[in-house]
Design an enzyme around this catalytic site. Structure first.
Site, mmCIF file in Angstrom:
data_model
loop_
_atom_site.group_PDB
_atom_site.id
_atom_site.type_symbol
_atom_site.label_atom_id
_atom_site.label_comp_id
_atom_site.label_asym_id
_atom_site.label_seq_id
_atom_site.Cartn_x
_atom_site.Cartn_y
_atom_site.Cartn_z
ATOM 1 N NE ARG A 1 -6.711 -3.495 -5.763
ATOM 2 C CZ ARG A 1 -6.217 -4.181 -4.717
ATOM 3 N NH1 ARG A 1 -6.689 -4.178 -3.405
ATOM 4 N NH2 ARG A 1 -5.151 -4.826 -4.722
ATOM 5 N NE ARG B 1 -1.729 -7.442 2.490
ATOM 6 C CZ ARG B 1 -2.192 -7.604 1.112
ATOM 7 N NH1 ARG B 1 -3.181 -6.864 1.009
ATOM 8 N NH2 ARG B 1 -1.228 -8.127 0.540
ATOM 9 N N PRO B 2 2.685 -6.359 7.094
ATOM 10 C CG PRO B 2 3.886 -7.892 8.707
ATOM 11 C CD PRO B 2 2.640 -7.505 7.935
ATOM 12 C CB ILE B 3 6.974 -4.282 3.891
ATOM 13 C CG1 ILE B 3 7.002 -2.875 4.414
ATOM 14 C CG2 ILE B 3 5.703 -4.299 2.908
ATOM 15 C CD1 ILE B 3 7.392 -1.652 3.465
ATOM 16 C CG ASP B 4 8.763 -7.555 9.289
ATOM 17 O OD1 ASP B 4 7.353 -7.868 8.578
ATOM 18 O OD2 ASP B 4 9.271 -8.728 9.742
ATOM 19 C CB CYS C 1 -6.747 -6.382 -0.002
ATOM 20 S SG CYS C 1 -7.592 -6.499 -1.676
ATOM 21 C CG ASP D 1 -4.700 -14.462 -2.443
ATOM 22 O OD1 ASP D 1 -4.890 -13.791 -1.469
ATOM 23 O OD2 ASP D 1 -3.613 -14.060 -3.158
ATOM 24 C CE LYS E 1 -4.662 -8.523 -7.139
ATOM 25 N NZ LYS E 1 -3.629 -8.522 -6.152
ATOM 26 C CG ASN E 2 -1.472 -11.454 -6.642
ATOM 27 O OD1 ASN E 2 -1.655 -10.363 -6.798
ATOM 28 N ND2 ASN E 2 -1.757 -12.237 -5.962
ATOM 29 N NE ARG F 1 0.879 -5.607 1.315
ATOM 30 C CZ ARG F 1 1.456 -4.873 2.270
ATOM 31 N NH1 ARG F 1 1.052 -3.767 2.651
ATOM 32 N NH2 ARG F 1 2.311 -5.628 2.786
HETATM 33 C C1 EPZ Z 1 0.945 -11.744 -1.848
HETATM 34 O O1 EPZ Z 1 0.848 -10.938 -0.861
HETATM 35 C C2 EPZ Z 1 -0.264 -11.502 -2.697
HETATM 36 N N1 EPZ Z 1 -0.229 -10.293 -3.280
HETATM 37 C C3 EPZ Z 1 -1.679 -11.579 -1.943
HETATM 38 O O2 EPZ Z 1 -2.743 -11.582 -2.701
HETATM 39 C C4 EPZ Z 1 -1.644 -13.016 -1.240
HETATM 40 O O3 EPZ Z 1 -2.811 -13.087 -0.372
HETATM 41 C C5 EPZ Z 1 -0.280 -13.536 -0.308
HETATM 42 O O4 EPZ Z 1 0.763 -12.982 -1.315
HETATM 43 C C6 EPZ Z 1 -0.230 -14.904 0.007
HETATM 44 O O5 EPZ Z 1 -0.276 -15.632 -0.966
HETATM 45 C C7 EPZ Z 1 0.450 -10.107 -4.268
HETATM 46 O O6 EPZ Z 1 1.306 -10.940 -4.801
HETATM 47 C C8 EPZ Z 1 0.743 -8.802 -4.853
HETATM 48 P P1 EPZ Z 1 3.116 -12.661 1.695
HETATM 49 P P2 EPZ Z 1 2.190 -10.380 0.058
HETATM 50 O O7 EPZ Z 1 4.393 -11.663 2.169
HETATM 51 O O8 EPZ Z 1 3.307 -11.082 -0.792
HETATM 52 C C9 EPZ Z 1 3.600 -12.235 6.627
HETATM 53 C C10 EPZ Z 1 -4.776 -10.837 -3.760
HETATM 54 O O9 EPZ Z 1 -5.944 -11.322 -3.101
HETATM 55 N N2 EPZ Z 1 4.650 -11.205 6.133
HETATM 56 O O10 EPZ Z 1 3.356 -13.916 1.053
HETATM 57 O O11 EPZ Z 1 2.187 -9.195 0.679
HETATM 58 C C11 EPZ Z 1 2.302 -11.739 6.502
HETATM 59 O O12 EPZ Z 1 1.834 -10.980 7.603
HETATM 60 C C12 EPZ Z 1 -3.872 -10.691 -2.669
HETATM 61 O O13 EPZ Z 1 -4.508 -11.142 -4.656
HETATM 62 C C13 EPZ Z 1 5.636 -10.570 7.372
HETATM 63 O O14 EPZ Z 1 5.732 -11.303 8.295
HETATM 64 O O15 EPZ Z 1 1.946 -11.490 1.001
HETATM 65 C C14 EPZ Z 1 1.571 -12.688 6.016
HETATM 66 O O16 EPZ Z 1 1.402 -13.539 7.292
HETATM 67 C C15 EPZ Z 1 -4.077 -10.243 -1.336
HETATM 68 N N3 EPZ Z 1 6.522 -9.700 7.030
HETATM 69 C C16 EPZ Z 1 2.399 -13.638 5.456
HETATM 70 O O17 EPZ Z 1 3.772 -13.249 5.538
HETATM 71 C C17 EPZ Z 1 6.590 -9.350 5.988
HETATM 72 O O18 EPZ Z 1 7.838 -8.563 5.426
HETATM 73 C C18 EPZ Z 1 2.500 -14.102 3.924
HETATM 74 O O19 EPZ Z 1 2.450 -12.604 3.317
HETATM 75 C C19 EPZ Z 1 5.900 -9.794 4.687
HETATM 76 C C20 EPZ Z 1 5.006 -10.808 5.095
#
Ligand code: EPZ
Length: 416
Positions: A395, A118-121, A113, A303, A18-19, A89
């Site tokens: 999903r 869940r920031p995107i900064d 989810c 996950d 999926k991811n 997402r």
């Molecule tokens: C991906 O989410 C996965 N989703 C998530 O899978 C998974 O939990 C996560 O990576 C961690 O492995 C997809 O691939 C679509 P991150 P993502 O950016 O990319 C912080 C599932 O169940 N952060 O790696 O959104 C954030 O708060 C899902 O399949 C910032 O601070 O996660 C977190 O603590 C749910 N600023 C950490 O980084 C940002 O701009 C990791 O998040 C982005 C993230």
């Protein structure tokens, strides 16, 4: 609806990741040509992205079971603010892909989810570093990005982020010069997305390490690509086998991706046998307590955290699970307690007192992986379990009830 306590035996074939696919479908937008994506999982997130690409003007259709054709040659719309974008997402990948292709994008803020902020900064910081001007309209939930030129640069990610790493790779594929991502995430789906982009003519090196270098190219062409197997789906079935007892062969996987889980299951008393593209889990259902800490790859995946908590609920002794990736990913624990699980939460730490028996319960899936945890609890509990909100599970898990039934579980979907 599940009637618990059946052992699980037989083979389960794992679907495409999926991811990975949720990044690879948006990546196909960057190509001027036809992309064929194989090993496509039949899950809701894919259907949602397919719908999104069609709305943007691409031809995006299943040409076979598990094979998607994306032709975005005539796609000329960078305004992705409709509903299907908000539902998942991963629609944040449209920002990187549309920005690469049109130097402009308008994208609805992503859903997905809900387990805390869940920031995107970091994504936006990287786009800015490449030259984009960004308007963040949180009142209307829309992010607009525009660049005269995208120019390669050095980007250090403050936090290891899967999404920011992939989004930066997407945006940088057609940028002028070289982009370096430092402190990049290393998950298998990052390597998969980079491999797909490289097949389309991109020049990306280092994916799978914490430094990725992207040398911008003029354009990308179509390609045919096979998605890697889903590490988390595989892990879910491995944990289910461990808790329920039996002998399950988890097929069509990359065993290396499962190292952190395999090591834990061995520690907990299961026999785990690795082959070239499969892992067999053999268990008598008697598990020992352990300590788990979620981390970025190659650490134990967040996950698989809820599924592991469900599994440890029946392990002998006290287990400690620390969630280091998401600040609030224990919201589902209340639902697990309905099965008789004895779990206390203190911030990011769950203390799980193993109990010898769980009992069936009526619960609601609160998100995708939490839903999977409830399925595992139900499979190992005495009596009947009824799980609502299974759309969350759909999903990310293809035909979960069929796959489990084939292993001997008593499970059925009672209402579409
Ligand atoms: C991906 O989410 C996965 N989703 C998530 O899978 C998974 O939990 C996560 O990576 C961690 O492995 C997809 O691939 C679509 P991150 P993502 O950016 O990319 C912080 C599932 O169940 N952060 O790696 O959104 C954030 O708060 C899902 O399949 C910032 O601070 O996660 C977190 O603590 C749910 N600023 C950490 O980084 C940002 O701009 C990791 O998040 C982005 C993230």
């Amino acid at each position: 609806m599940i009637k618990g306590r059946n052992p699980l035996n037989g083979e389960v074939v794992i679907s495409g990741a999926k991811n990975a696919v949720v990044a690879i479908i948006p990546a196909a937008i960057i190509a001027n040509g036809v992309c064929i994506i194989d090993n496509l999982p039949a899950i809701e997130d894919v259907r949602c992205l397919q719908d999104t690409l069609i709305k943007l003007g691409a031809v995006c259709e299943l040409i076979d079971e598990g094979t998607l054709m994306v032709d975005s040659s005539n796609l000329n719309n960078w305004n992705a603010t409709f509903d299907s974008v908000r539902r998942i997402r991963a629609s944040y990948y449209l920002m990187g892909a549309l920005l690469a292709r049109f130097k402009e994008a308008k994208v609805a803020l992503p859903g997905g989810c809900n387990f805390g902020t869940r920031p995107i900064d970091l994504h936006l910081k990287a786009f800015r570093a490449l030259g984009a001007v960004i308007d963040e309209d949180y009142d209307n939930g829309v992010i607009s990005l525009k660049a005269d030129r995208l120019v390669g640069t050095n980007i250090f990610l403050d936090t290891v982020s899967v999404g920011a790493t992939i989004n930066t790779m997407l945006a940088a594929t057609l940028a002028e010069g070289v982009t370096t991502i430092e402190n990049a995430a290393k998950e298998p789906h990052i390597v998969d997305t980079a491999n797909f982009l490289n097949m389309m003519g991109a020049k990306i090196k280092g994916a799978g390490t914490d430094v990725i270098r992207i040398t911008g190219v003029e354009s990308l062409h179509g390609a045919e690509y096979m998605i890697i197997p889903d590490q988390i789906e595989a892990g879910t079935y491995m944990i289910a086998a461990a808790v329920c007892g039996g002998h399950v062969s988890v097929r069509n996987i990359i065993p290396k991706h499962m190292d952190s889980l395999s090591a834990k299951l061995k520690e907990m008393g299961c026999k785990v046998i690795e082959g070239d593209d499969y892992i067999d889990v053999i268990s008598d259902g008697n598990l020992s307590a352990t300590r788990v800490k979620t981390m970025a790859y190659p650490g134990f995946p967040t996950d698989l955290q809820p599924q592991m908590v469900a599994g440890l609920s029946k392990a002998d002794g006290i287990s400690i699970l620390t969630e280091t990736v998401w600040e609030n990913r224990f919201q589902y624990i209340e639902q697990l307690r309905k099965f008789g699980c004895d779990i206390t939460i203190d911030g990011r730490v769950a203390t799980i007192h193993g109990v010898s028996q769980l009992h069936g319960a009526e619960v609601m899936a609160t998100d995708l992986r939490a839903g999977a945890a409830m399925v595992i609890a139900g499979l190992s509990a005495n009596g009947i379990t009824k799980i609502g909100n299974v759309r969350f599970i759909d999903r990310g898990y293809e035909k979960i009830e069929y796959k489990l039934k084939a292993l001997g579980a008593d499970i059925k979907r009672v209402k579409e």
